[in-house]
Design an enzyme around this catalytic site. Structure first.
Site, PDB file in Angstrom:
ATOM      1  N   GLU A 368       0.864  -1.175   0.000  1.00  0.00           N
ATOM      2  CA  GLU A 368       0.000   0.000   0.000  1.00  0.00           C
ATOM      3  C   GLU A 368       0.904   1.228   0.000  1.00  0.00           C
ATOM      4  O   GLU A 368       1.792   1.359   0.841  1.00  0.00           O
ATOM      5  CB  GLU A 368      -0.894   0.019   1.242  1.00  0.00           C
ATOM      6  CG  GLU A 368      -1.750   1.266   1.331  1.00  0.00           C
ATOM      7  CD  GLU A 368      -2.609   1.301   2.588  1.00  0.00           C
ATOM      8  OE1 GLU A 368      -3.455   2.192   2.697  1.00  0.00           O
ATOM      9  OE2 GLU A 368      -2.415   0.425   3.455  1.00  0.00           O
ATOM     10  N   GLU A 458      -9.641   2.531  -4.873  1.00  0.00           N
ATOM     11  CA  GLU A 458     -10.281   2.266  -3.585  1.00  0.00           C
ATOM     12  C   GLU A 458     -11.296   3.348  -3.277  1.00  0.00           C
ATOM     13  O   GLU A 458     -10.994   4.540  -3.381  1.00  0.00           O
ATOM     14  CB  GLU A 458      -9.238   2.177  -2.476  1.00  0.00           C
ATOM     15  CG  GLU A 458      -8.297   0.988  -2.634  1.00  0.00           C
ATOM     16  CD  GLU A 458      -7.468   0.768  -1.389  1.00  0.00           C
ATOM     17  OE1 GLU A 458      -7.762   1.403  -0.355  1.00  0.00           O
ATOM     18  OE2 GLU A 458      -6.531  -0.032  -1.451  1.00  0.00           O
ATOM     19  N   ASP A 488     -12.738   0.497   0.639  1.00  0.00           N
ATOM     20  CA  ASP A 488     -11.770   0.813   1.688  1.00  0.00           C
ATOM     21  C   ASP A 488     -12.487   1.148   2.994  1.00  0.00           C
ATOM     22  O   ASP A 488     -13.644   1.559   2.996  1.00  0.00           O
ATOM     23  CB  ASP A 488     -10.912   2.006   1.238  1.00  0.00           C
ATOM     24  CG  ASP A 488      -9.694   2.201   2.119  1.00  0.00           C
ATOM     25  OD1 ASP A 488      -9.272   1.231   2.761  1.00  0.00           O
ATOM     26  OD2 ASP A 488      -9.176   3.332   2.157  1.00  0.00           O
ATOM     27  N   GLU A 545      -6.437  -4.394   7.751  1.00  0.00           N
ATOM     28  CA  GLU A 545      -5.411  -3.380   7.971  1.00  0.00           C
ATOM     29  C   GLU A 545      -5.078  -3.276   9.458  1.00  0.00           C
ATOM     30  O   GLU A 545      -5.888  -3.593  10.318  1.00  0.00           O
ATOM     31  CB  GLU A 545      -5.900  -2.012   7.474  1.00  0.00           C
ATOM     32  CG  GLU A 545      -6.253  -1.982   5.994  1.00  0.00           C
ATOM     33  CD  GLU A 545      -6.811  -0.635   5.573  1.00  0.00           C
ATOM     34  OE1 GLU A 545      -6.168   0.034   4.746  1.00  0.00           O
ATOM     35  OE2 GLU A 545      -7.888  -0.264   6.067  1.00  0.00           O
TER      36      GLU A 545
END
Length: 607
Positions: A368, A458, A488, A545
């Site tokens: 990312e 995203e 996201d 995440e």
């Protein structure tokens, strides 16, 4: 310094031109003052001189045959630059003016006083001139300053700089400034003064009301508020209408913040009840304390407006000016302005890359990419600080364009070196309603000679919900290009189930707020497990995440999560460092020769 002087001169000229004085016919009101100046000094020449960009134009003149002279080496131009009185006893003895046009025409003496607006801009001067050298007394200088004040009063009177607002019937902003200046003169310096600004409605309420209701709505709101304030405050106290939907009043002499604040809060409770029963409005009030004799009127007004804005979210809808809050607001304002320069620079913005890990194999399968800003004066500015500021401004589209361009350029460099990667760029809500956004994405891919399937965008759930119909049309056009889509910050929006089944998304990213400290929270574990199952049942690959320890990783592995990222594996890396990071080819690798990196590298602007 030069840039500041140029900006000040531009503002001065703007103030002059707004008055529409230049090249207008003579006026007896001004001529009367000019004759008085000539008689007072017993001199043959006097003028009201306005300083334009390249000339001195005379609104009124005595003993002068022409209506303008060049600005270069004209003493009135120096007065306009300095905003100070200028006296030249003998031009022939002055090194700068001895060769000027005035000296060549026989002028030996000059005295001029500045014409200054309430905002501090000097328009020019009222001046007297003679053909013989002479001295100037203090009484003459004082009289010349008084005459300059009379000229400015006449300018304000003749050019609609009135003192009463036509709708509310209350003294306006100009009157507040003048009365505040009188307060500074009439009250002992050092005493505390208090001011309160009443904001009739939030900015959003004003916008929605004027769009949805008749144009007279705002006028009625202002008229009703002015009537209520007059009745509430009573006679003998001035209320000022300082902006479209804002009123200002001063505390009575001797008032203290401790004693006056409860009264303001009581009155605001009454105002809220009235506003909610008669109008779609939520008033707020900002209170500011200031030191008399050491404070500027516009500074008090700005601080009161800042406090009134803070009061919108206060339980009492009243807030006292906070220097700390104001400093934070001014910092945000500076960051927003400075970011425009950052976008154009070559060394302030960059992308860094955090590895994404395949849970089954524990291998890096992408990254990312995150936006970073190194301010030349303030140093490193964290994305949590500057991204929300940009998102609420008109720069969001430009930032997305910068990140998309930078990420695709980096991808092209990696592919040229034998690394095939997929770039994912986070887009803001405004991108989803931007006409032709899908076309601009296609153009960027073509410009870098990259296939559509190497890019993923995203989108947050909240971004889709701002204008669902337009957002879905844009997403459909992007998907038709062959570009991937990801949801996201999943779980933080407010329509997850409805849009999961409609969006042509390939990936769902569970927000880190659900993942951190997951190992000790049974309820959160149940929620994350349900998110994973639901997303996979709808055909989406799941990324978690914010993984920071092995216990969380073990839970996610058991729950069936496909990918993770977080500080457990690596902090964000510079582009070259990430290229050196070990990324074996995964089963999702693109069909590109000499691959040493797997295809999923995500470039995200965390908007």
């Amino acid at each position: 310094m030069t840039s500041t002087c140029q900006q000040n001169e531009a503002r001065r000229l703007d103030a002059l031109h707004k008055l529409n004085l230049l090249d207008t016919p003579p006026s007896e009101a001004f001529d009367r003052i000019t004759r008085t100046a000539a008689n007072l000094f017993q001199l043959p020449i006097a003028a009201v001189s306005l300083t334009d960009s390249d000339r001195q134009w005379f609104k009124s003149r005595v003993g002068v045959g022409h209506d303008s002279i060049p600005r270069m080496r004209a003493p009135c131009g120096q007065v306009a630059d300095s905003s100070e009185v200028l006296v030249l006893p003998d031009l022939r003895e002055d090194d700068y003016y001895r060769d000027s046009l005035l000296a060549a025409s026989g002028i030996r003496y000059y005295a001029g006083a500045p014409l200054i607006t309430t905002d501090g801009h000097c328009l020019g001067a009222i001046c007297v001139l003679g053909t013989e050298p002479r001295a100037t007394t203090e009484q003459e200088l004082a009289a010349l300053r008084d005459l300059a004040g009379m000229v400015m009063a006449q300018i304000e009177l003749q050019h609609a700089l009135g003192r009463i607002d036509a709708i509310s019937g209350l003294p306006n902003r100009h009157q507040f400034i003048e009365d505040f200046q009188d307060l500074q003169l009439d009250t002992a310096a050092g005493e505390q003064g208090l001011a309160v600004l009443i904001n009739l409605a939030t900015p959003e309420q004003l916008v929605h009301a004027t769009r949805a209701m008749q144009s007279s709505y705002l006028d009625e709101l202002v008229t009703d508020a002015a009537r209520w304030l007059r009745n509430t405050i009573g006679p003998g106290r001035r209320i000022y209408h300082v902006a479209t939907a804002q009123f200002m009043l001063m505390s009575p002499p001797g008032a203290t913040l401790e004693g006056w604040l409860p009264l303001v809060e009581t009155k605001m409770r009454e105002a809220l009840a009235v506003a909610r029963s008669c109008h779609v409005a939520t008033p707020s009030a900002g209170v500011v304390a200031f030191e008399i004799g050491h404070t500027d009127s516009l500074a008090v007004l700005r601080k009161a407006q800042s406090a009134a804005h803070d009061a919108i979210d206060s339980p009492t809808h009243v807030a006292v000016y906070s220097q700390q809050e104001d400093a934070m607001y001014q910092r945000r304002f500076r960051l927003l302005n400075d970011f425009v320069t950052a976008l154009k620079s070559h060394d302030q913005l960059r992308l860094v890359y955090q590895p994404r890990i395949d849970v089954a194999s524990n291998r890096c399968i992408g990254a990312e990419a995150l936006l970073r800003w190194n301010h030349p004066e303030l140093g490193v500015i964290g994305p949590a600080e500057f991204i929300p500021v940009i998102e609420r401004s008109g720069l969001a589209q430009a930032v997305t364009a910068w990140v998309l361009e930078t990420a695709l350029r980096q991808q092209w460099e990696w592919r040229a070196a034998g690394l095939a990667v997929q770039v994912s760029v986070n887009v803001s809500p405004v991108n989803l309603i931007e006409p032709g956004f899908a076309g601009s994405v296609a153009d960027a891919l073509a410009r870098h000679r990259l296939p559509a399937n190497c890019l993923e965008l995203e989108i947050t759930e909240s971004a889709i919900m701002e204008q669902p119909a337009k957002a879905h049309a844009t997403l459909a056009a992007i998907a038709a290009l062959g570009v991937g889509l990801a949801i996201d910050d999943f779980g933080t929006g407010y329509s997850s189930l409805a849009y999961l089944q409609k969006m042509p998304a390939d990936v769902v990213k569970i927000d880190q707020s659900f993942v951190r400290e997951l190992e000790n929270d049974v309820r959160r574990q149940a929620l994350v497990r349900a998110m994973i199952t639901l997303s996979q049942d709808l055909g989406h690959r799941v990324v978690a995440e914010g993984v920071e320890n092995s216990a969380v990783l073990d839970f996610l592995r058991r729950a069936g999560c496909e990918e993770v990222q977080g500080y457990l594996f690596a902090a964000p890396l510079e582009a070259q460092a990430f290229a050196n990071y070990s990324c074996p080819i995964s089963t999702r690798a693109l069909r590109v020769p000499k691959l040493t990196l797997s295809p999923r590298t995500t470039a995200v602007l965390p908007l």
